[in-house]
Scaffold this motif. Sequence first.
Motif, short mmCIF file in Angstrom:
data_model
loop_
_atom_site.label_atom_id
_atom_site.label_comp_id
_atom_site.label_asym_id
_atom_site.label_seq_id
_atom_site.Cartn_x
_atom_site.Cartn_y
_atom_site.Cartn_z
N LEU A 37 26.34 10.81 12.74
CA LEU A 37 26.16 11.41 11.33
C LEU A 37 24.66 11.69 11.50
O LEU A 37 23.76 10.79 11.32
CB LEU A 37 26.54 10.30 10.22
N ILE A 38 24.38 13.05 10.99
CA ILE A 38 22.97 13.30 11.08
C ILE A 38 22.55 13.93 9.39
O ILE A 38 23.66 14.79 9.26
CB ILE A 38 22.73 14.43 11.98
N THR A 39 21.73 13.29 9.16
CA THR A 39 21.80 13.92 7.43
C THR A 39 21.01 15.00 7.46
O THR A 39 19.75 15.41 8.40
CB THR A 39 20.79 12.84 6.79
N ASN A 40 21.33 15.98 6.62
CA ASN A 40 20.70 17.23 6.38
C ASN A 40 19.81 17.19 5.15
O ASN A 40 18.74 17.96 5.17
CB ASN A 40 21.62 18.44 6.45
N TYR A 41 20.35 16.86 4.11
CA TYR A 41 19.53 16.84 2.73
C TYR A 41 20.28 15.82 1.60
O TYR A 41 21.54 15.73 2.11
CB TYR A 41 19.50 18.21 2.11
N SER A 42 19.66 15.23 0.99
CA SER A 42 20.20 14.67 -0.26
C SER A 42 19.61 14.84 -1.45
O SER A 42 18.63 15.14 -1.82
CB SER A 42 19.88 13.00 0.12
N ASP A 43 20.45 14.45 -2.73
CA ASP A 43 20.20 14.78 -3.96
C ASP A 43 19.58 16.37 -4.17
O ASP A 43 18.56 16.44 -5.14
CB ASP A 43 18.75 13.96 -4.42
N LYS A 44 20.00 17.38 -3.44
CA LYS A 44 19.80 18.72 -3.64
C LYS A 44 20.31 19.00 -4.91
O LYS A 44 21.44 19.09 -4.89
CB LYS A 44 20.11 19.45 -2.61
N VAL A 45 19.35 19.51 -5.86
CA VAL A 45 20.04 20.01 -7.05
C VAL A 45 20.71 21.26 -7.30
O VAL A 45 20.13 22.15 -6.58
CB VAL A 45 18.81 19.82 -8.29
N ARG A 46 22.07 21.31 -7.54
CA ARG A 46 22.75 22.79 -7.82
C ARG A 46 22.83 22.98 -9.18
O ARG A 46 22.51 24.29 -9.31
CB ARG A 46 24.28 22.25 -7.39
N LYS A 47 22.78 22.12 -10.12
CA LYS A 47 22.74 22.70 -11.56
C LYS A 47 22.07 21.50 -12.58
O LYS A 47 22.28 20.04 -12.10
CB LYS A 47 24.14 22.69 -12.16
N LYS A 48 21.60 21.84 -13.42
CA LYS A 48 20.95 20.73 -14.35
C LYS A 48 21.36 21.10 -15.71
O LYS A 48 21.51 22.33 -15.93
CB LYS A 48 19.19 21.01 -14.55
N TYR A 49 21.63 20.16 -16.32
CA TYR A 49 22.16 20.08 -17.57
C TYR A 49 21.27 19.62 -18.65
O TYR A 49 20.23 18.87 -18.29
CB TYR A 49 23.56 19.16 -17.80
N ILE A 50 21.45 20.11 -20.01
CA ILE A 50 20.46 19.76 -21.07
C ILE A 50 20.40 17.97 -21.28
O ILE A 50 19.28 17.74 -21.47
CB ILE A 50 20.96 20.54 -22.26
N THR A 51 21.31 17.60 -20.86
CA THR A 51 21.54 16.11 -21.19
C THR A 51 20.79 15.23 -19.93
O THR A 51 20.33 14.30 -20.22
CB THR A 51 23.11 15.57 -20.95
N GLY A 52 20.14 16.22 -19.03
CA GLY A 52 19.30 15.38 -18.02
C GLY A 52 20.31 15.01 -16.61
O GLY A 52 19.78 14.63 -15.79
N ASP A 53 21.41 15.18 -16.94
CA ASP A 53 22.47 15.02 -15.92
C ASP A 53 22.22 16.29 -14.90
O ASP A 53 21.77 17.38 -15.21
CB ASP A 53 23.96 15.14 -16.41
N ALA A 54 22.59 16.15 -13.64
CA ALA A 54 22.49 17.09 -12.70
C ALA A 54 23.62 17.15 -11.71
O ALA A 54 24.06 16.10 -11.33
CB ALA A 54 21.25 16.95 -11.84
N GLN A 55 24.09 18.24 -11.28
CA GLN A 55 25.05 18.25 -10.17
C GLN A 55 24.08 18.50 -8.91
O GLN A 55 23.39 19.39 -8.87
CB GLN A 55 25.92 19.63 -10.51
N LYS A 56 24.65 17.64 -7.75
CA LYS A 56 23.85 17.63 -6.76
C LYS A 56 24.95 17.65 -5.61
O LYS A 56 25.93 17.40 -5.50
CB LYS A 56 23.00 16.18 -6.70
N GLU A 57 24.10 17.69 -4.36
CA GLU A 57 24.87 17.79 -3.12
C GLU A 57 24.14 16.69 -2.03
O GLU A 57 22.72 16.67 -1.90
CB GLU A 57 25.22 19.09 -2.47
N TYR A 58 25.01 16.06 -1.28
CA TYR A 58 24.39 15.39 -0.02
C TYR A 58 24.89 16.25 1.42
O TYR A 58 26.33 16.23 1.40
CB TYR A 58 24.95 14.10 -0.04
N GLY A 59 24.24 16.68 2.15
CA GLY A 59 24.55 17.40 2.93
C GLY A 59 24.45 16.79 4.31
O GLY A 59 23.50 16.12 4.59
N PHE A 60 25.37 16.78 5.33
CA PHE A 60 25.33 16.18 6.60
C PHE A 60 26.12 16.89 7.84
O PHE A 60 26.78 17.71 7.25
CB PHE A 60 25.86 14.62 6.41
N THR A 61 25.78 16.41 8.88
CA THR A 61 26.32 17.04 10.23
C THR A 61 27.02 15.92 10.99
O THR A 61 26.46 14.91 11.15
CB THR A 61 25.42 17.66 10.99
#
Length: 145
Positions: A37-61
Amino acid sequence: MTKHDAIKQYFEPKVEELAGNLLNFNFSPESEDSISLITNYSDKVRKKYITGDAQKEYGFTIIIVKSYSSGCDDLNLEAMNFAQAFMDWLDEQDEKRDYPDFGENCTVEKMECLQNMPNLSGINQDGTMARYMIQARVIYKERKK
Protein backbone atom coordinates in the motif's frame (compact mmCIF):
# COMPACT_ATOMS: atom_id res chain seq x y z
CA MET A 1 -4.82 5.99 15.49
CA THR A 2 -3.97 7.87 12.29
CA LYS A 3 -5.68 7.40 8.95
CA HIS A 4 -2.51 5.61 7.78
CA ASP A 5 -2.90 3.14 10.66
CA ALA A 6 -6.60 2.68 9.85
CA ILE A 7 -5.97 1.97 6.15
CA LYS A 8 -3.17 -0.51 6.90
CA GLN A 9 -5.29 -2.26 9.54
CA TYR A 10 -8.24 -2.44 7.13
CA PHE A 11 -6.31 -4.11 4.28
CA GLU A 12 -4.06 -6.46 6.28
CA PRO A 13 -6.58 -9.33 6.73
CA LYS A 14 -7.34 -9.43 2.98
CA VAL A 15 -3.65 -9.36 2.06
CA GLU A 16 -2.89 -12.19 4.49
CA GLU A 17 -5.78 -14.18 3.01
CA LEU A 18 -4.64 -13.68 -0.59
CA ALA A 19 -0.88 -13.74 -0.31
CA GLY A 20 -0.10 -15.16 3.12
CA ASN A 21 2.17 -12.15 3.63
CA LEU A 22 2.01 -8.97 5.61
CA LEU A 23 0.98 -5.79 3.86
CA ASN A 24 3.96 -3.59 2.99
CA PHE A 25 3.40 0.10 3.76
CA ASN A 26 5.06 2.71 1.52
CA PHE A 27 7.53 0.09 0.30
CA SER A 28 7.16 -2.36 -2.57
CA PRO A 29 9.69 -5.20 -2.53
CA GLU A 30 10.59 -7.16 -5.63
CA SER A 31 9.26 -10.44 -4.30
CA GLU A 32 6.58 -12.67 -5.75
CA ASP A 33 3.09 -12.31 -4.31
CA SER A 34 3.94 -9.22 -2.31
CA ILE A 35 1.18 -6.65 -1.88
CA SER A 36 1.96 -3.08 -0.90
CA LEU A 37 0.00 0.00 0.00
CA ILE A 38 1.55 3.27 -1.15
CA THR A 39 0.02 6.50 0.13
CA ASN A 40 -0.67 9.23 -2.42
CA TYR A 41 -2.31 11.90 -0.27
CA SER A 42 -4.28 12.29 2.92
CA ASP A 43 -6.76 14.90 4.15
CA LYS A 44 -7.06 16.43 0.66
CA VAL A 45 -10.00 18.83 0.94
CA ARG A 46 -12.76 18.36 -1.65
CA LYS A 47 -15.37 20.69 -0.09
CA LYS A 48 -15.49 22.99 2.90
CA TYR A 49 -18.71 23.71 4.74
CA ILE A 50 -19.74 26.82 6.69
CA THR A 51 -19.83 24.71 9.86
CA GLY A 52 -16.09 24.04 9.55
CA ASP A 53 -16.68 20.45 8.49
CA ALA A 54 -14.98 19.28 5.31
CA GLN A 55 -15.31 16.53 2.76
CA LYS A 56 -11.84 15.05 2.27
CA GLU A 57 -10.16 12.17 0.52
CA TYR A 58 -7.37 9.73 1.22
CA GLY A 59 -5.67 8.45 -1.93
CA PHE A 60 -3.57 5.32 -2.17
CA THR A 61 -2.15 2.79 -4.60
CA ILE A 62 -2.12 -0.97 -4.14
CA ILE A 63 0.87 -2.62 -5.81
CA ILE A 64 0.75 -6.36 -6.46
CA VAL A 65 3.92 -8.16 -7.58
CA LYS A 66 3.43 -11.39 -9.50
CA SER A 67 5.60 -13.66 -11.64
CA TYR A 68 5.96 -12.56 -15.26
CA SER A 69 6.40 -14.61 -18.41
CA SER A 70 7.47 -13.64 -21.92
CA GLY A 71 6.32 -17.06 -23.18
CA CYS A 72 3.05 -18.29 -24.62
CA ASP A 73 1.55 -19.40 -21.33
CA ASP A 74 -1.23 -17.95 -19.15
CA LEU A 75 0.95 -16.70 -16.28
CA ASN A 76 0.44 -13.00 -17.11
CA LEU A 77 -3.30 -13.52 -17.60
CA GLU A 78 -3.52 -15.20 -14.19
CA ALA A 79 -1.64 -12.29 -12.61
CA MET A 80 -3.95 -9.73 -14.23
CA ASN A 81 -7.01 -11.69 -13.08
CA PHE A 82 -5.60 -11.80 -9.53
CA ALA A 83 -5.18 -8.01 -9.51
CA GLN A 84 -8.64 -7.55 -11.04
CA ALA A 85 -10.13 -9.75 -8.31
CA PHE A 86 -8.55 -7.46 -5.71
CA MET A 87 -10.21 -4.47 -7.41
CA ASP A 88 -13.53 -6.34 -7.46
CA TRP A 89 -13.18 -7.01 -3.72
CA LEU A 90 -12.59 -3.29 -3.14
CA ASP A 91 -15.75 -2.48 -5.12
CA GLU A 92 -17.70 -5.06 -3.08
CA GLN A 93 -16.57 -3.42 0.17
CA ASP A 94 -17.92 -0.10 -1.10
CA GLU A 95 -21.26 -1.70 -2.04
CA LYS A 96 -21.48 -3.23 1.47
CA ARG A 97 -20.36 0.09 2.97
CA ASP A 98 -17.59 -1.79 4.80
CA TYR A 99 -14.99 0.93 5.28
CA PRO A 100 -11.83 1.67 7.24
CA ASP A 101 -12.47 3.28 10.62
CA PHE A 102 -11.13 6.84 10.44
CA GLY A 103 -12.26 7.67 13.95
CA GLU A 104 -15.25 9.29 15.62
CA ASN A 105 -14.84 12.66 13.86
CA CYS A 106 -14.98 11.08 10.39
CA THR A 107 -17.73 9.43 8.38
CA VAL A 108 -16.55 7.49 5.35
CA GLU A 109 -18.87 8.12 2.40
CA LYS A 110 -17.23 6.08 -0.35
CA MET A 111 -14.24 3.92 -1.24
CA GLU A 112 -13.55 3.64 -4.94
CA CYS A 113 -11.08 2.46 -7.52
CA LEU A 114 -9.97 5.23 -9.85
CA GLN A 115 -9.66 2.98 -12.87
CA ASN A 116 -11.59 0.07 -14.35
CA MET A 117 -8.67 -2.38 -14.49
CA PRO A 118 -5.22 -2.74 -12.91
CA ASN A 119 -2.26 -1.13 -14.66
CA LEU A 120 0.78 -3.19 -15.57
CA SER A 121 3.22 -0.64 -14.19
CA GLY A 122 6.50 -2.39 -14.88
CA ILE A 123 8.59 -5.50 -15.28
CA ASN A 124 11.80 -6.06 -13.32
CA GLN A 125 15.20 -6.03 -14.99
CA ASP A 126 15.39 -9.84 -15.09
CA GLY A 127 11.98 -10.07 -16.75
CA THR A 128 10.69 -12.42 -14.04
CA MET A 129 8.36 -10.17 -11.99
CA ALA A 130 5.66 -7.67 -12.91
CA ARG A 131 4.01 -4.94 -10.84
CA TYR A 132 0.29 -4.29 -11.13
CA MET A 133 -1.11 -1.03 -9.73
CA ILE A 134 -4.58 -0.22 -8.47
CA GLN A 135 -5.26 3.41 -7.63
CA ALA A 136 -8.06 4.10 -5.18
CA ARG A 137 -9.36 6.60 -2.67
CA VAL A 138 -11.55 6.90 0.39
CA ILE A 139 -13.90 9.90 0.49
CA TYR A 140 -14.95 10.96 3.97
CA LYS A 141 -16.52 13.82 5.87
CA GLU A 142 -14.52 15.16 8.78
CA ARG A 143 -16.35 17.11 11.48
CA LYS A 144 -14.67 20.12 13.01
CA LYS A 145 -13.46 19.25 16.49
